[in-house]
Structure formats: structure tokens, C-alpha cells
Design a protein around this motif. Sequence first.
Motif, PDB file in Angstrom:
ATOM      1  N   VAL A 109       0.725  -1.650   0.600  1.00 45.03           N
ATOM      2  CA  VAL A 109       0.276  -0.328  -0.330  1.00 45.03           C
ATOM      3  C   VAL A 109       0.850   1.455   0.063  1.00 45.03           C
ATOM      4  N   ARG A 110       0.294   2.556  -0.888  1.00 43.63           N
ATOM      5  CA  ARG A 110       0.935   3.705  -0.390  1.00 43.63           C
ATOM      6  C   ARG A 110       0.006   4.698  -0.849  1.00 43.63           C
ATOM      7  N   ALA A 111       0.501   6.318  -0.375  1.00 45.16           N
ATOM      8  CA  ALA A 111      -0.501   6.878  -0.332  1.00 45.16           C
ATOM      9  C   ALA A 111       0.542   8.193  -1.439  1.00 45.16           C
ATOM     10  N   THR A 112      -0.602   8.722  -1.499  1.00 41.76           N
ATOM     11  CA  THR A 112      -0.405   9.989  -2.883  1.00 41.76           C
ATOM     12  C   THR A 112      -1.148  11.071  -2.317  1.00 41.76           C
ATOM     13  N   GLY A 113      -0.231  12.383  -3.026  1.00 43.71           N
ATOM     14  CA  GLY A 113      -0.636  13.373  -2.636  1.00 43.71           C
ATOM     15  C   GLY A 113       0.332  14.379  -1.839  1.00 43.71           C
ATOM     16  N   PRO A 114      -0.032  15.766  -0.823  1.00 44.00           N
ATOM     17  CA  PRO A 114       0.950  16.901  -1.254  1.00 44.00           C
ATOM     18  C   PRO A 114       0.684  16.718   0.509  1.00 44.00           C
ATOM     19  N   GLY A 115       2.016  17.419   0.895  1.00 42.42           N
ATOM     20  CA  GLY A 115       1.446  17.328   2.979  1.00 42.42           C
ATOM     21  C   GLY A 115       2.005  16.066   3.962  1.00 42.42           C
ATOM     22  N   LEU A 116       2.063  15.206   2.806  1.00 40.71           N
ATOM     23  CA  LEU A 116       2.486  13.546   3.911  1.00 40.71           C
ATOM     24  C   LEU A 116       3.729  13.962   4.334  1.00 40.71           C
ATOM     25  N   PRO A 117       3.495  13.009   5.812  1.00 40.24           N
ATOM     26  CA  PRO A 117       4.864  13.082   5.999  1.00 40.24           C
ATOM     27  C   PRO A 117       6.008  12.291   5.628  1.00 40.24           C
ATOM     28  N   LYS A 118       7.036  12.520   5.855  1.00 41.37           N
ATOM     29  CA  LYS A 118       8.299  11.715   4.902  1.00 41.37           C
ATOM     30  C   LYS A 118       8.091  10.562   4.850  1.00 41.37           C
ATOM     31  N   ASP A 119       7.667  10.127   6.344  1.00 41.39           N
ATOM     32  CA  ASP A 119       8.230   8.088   6.151  1.00 41.39           C
ATOM     33  C   ASP A 119       7.420   6.984   6.455  1.00 41.39           C
ATOM     34  N   LEU A 120       6.036   7.645   5.424  1.00 43.01           N
ATOM     35  CA  LEU A 120       5.530   7.516   5.349  1.00 43.01           C
ATOM     36  C   LEU A 120       5.514   6.627   3.574  1.00 43.01           C
ATOM     37  N   PRO A 121       5.049   5.581   3.456  1.00 42.55           N
ATOM     38  CA  PRO A 121       4.852   4.822   2.282  1.00 42.55           C
ATOM     39  C   PRO A 121       4.350   5.667   1.593  1.00 42.55           C
ATOM     40  N   CYS A 122       4.645   6.589  -0.110  1.00 43.33           N
ATOM     41  CA  CYS A 122       4.229   7.477  -0.739  1.00 43.33           C
ATOM     42  C   CYS A 122       4.459   6.580  -2.742  1.00 43.33           C
ATOM     43  N   ILE A 123       3.832   7.527  -2.931  1.00 43.11           N
ATOM     44  CA  ILE A 123       3.957   7.186  -4.340  1.00 43.11           C
ATOM     45  C   ILE A 123       3.404   8.394  -4.989  1.00 43.11           C
ATOM     46  N   SER A 124       4.161   9.265  -6.220  1.00 42.73           N
ATOM     47  CA  SER A 124       3.644  10.025  -6.894  1.00 42.73           C
ATOM     48  C   SER A 124       2.635   9.910  -7.209  1.00 42.73           C
ATOM     49  N   LEU A 125       2.085  10.716  -7.855  1.00 40.69           N
ATOM     50  CA  LEU A 125       1.050  10.920  -9.355  1.00 40.69           C
ATOM     51  C   LEU A 125       1.091  10.615 -10.468  1.00 40.69           C
ATOM     52  N   ILE A 126       2.399  10.834 -11.363  1.00 40.88           N
ATOM     53  CA  ILE A 126       2.623  10.641 -11.872  1.00 40.88           C
ATOM     54  C   ILE A 126       3.109   9.310 -12.260  1.00 40.88           C
TER      55      ILE A 126
END
Length: 160
Positions: free
Chosen positions: A38-55
Motif C-alpha cells: 500500500v502507498r499513499a499519494t498526495g501533498p503534505g504527507l509525512p516523509k516517513d509514510l510509504p508514498c508514490i507520486s501521481l505521475i
Amino acid sequence: MAKKNDPLVIVPNFKIRLSGVTSTITALLPIQSKLISVRATGPGLPKDLPCISLIKLIFLSRNISRVWHARRNTEMLVGILLKTLFRCNLKLMFTSASQRNHTSFTKCLIRQMDHVIATSLAGQSYLDVPSTVIMHGIDTEYFSPCKNKEILRDVLGLPN
């Protein structure tokens, strides 16, 4: 074939200000990421959260179906655009905690979802589409009433 770090569930968060949904995402995603991809996407999320960019999402393999788990109108709308305009292989899911009538616009977006979840029977009664009720879970070990309210009031500087 998905790469090791490719998410199977994408949790968008497009609200920059802190909200209940944002708090839920930041608290649950680290736990969920130990169990599923699972990954989050969007602005302003904490840096240590597993994220992926919309692009980056746009360029993920289309051979694998992924879940887009929206909780707000903007997130449903972006999911619909990714699925239809960019041909991303997404299953759109919406979770509604609302216990009120939705606007016509929101109802239109909800009808485009592949699955809808309500967080209570009361909330489900306001939905015009088939849905599943999944109650919110609460960690009663962490969230429990204070045993000694007098000491708590003292610590917080509140009157008796």
C-alpha cells in the motif's frame, strides 16, 4: 508482473490541512504496509509514510489491477480520471463515514465507484448504491477513559 515496491492499494490524500481522514491515513498506513503493498499519494504527507507520486502511478504496469481507496470527492474524481483518461487498471473504492444526504455531485461520483464502504449502518442508510458496512476499529488499550480524572485535570490545569 509488478515490481517489488509497486503498490496494490493506493490511498490518496489531497487535503493539505490536517483532518480526520489524514490522521487515519498517517496512523494506519505504516501498519497496513507491513501486511499489504500500500502507498499513499498526495501533498503534505509525512516523509516517513510509504508514498508514490501521481505521475509515477500513471506509468505503473496495466497488467495488474490496483485498488484506489478514496474518502473524498476530489479523490474519487482523480481516481475516475486515472481510470478513464489515463487507462490505469484501477478498482475504485470509496469509504463514506458521512451520516447525511450527499450532494448530487457526490452521488454521481459514488455511482462510478466499483465498491462502496460505509463505516456504520446509519451512514449506509444515506447511500443510494449497494455498499458494505465495515465499522471503525478503536484500539481500546490506547484510547480509554482516564482512571483518575482528578489527576488528569490537575495535569491539564483544568478546574474540578
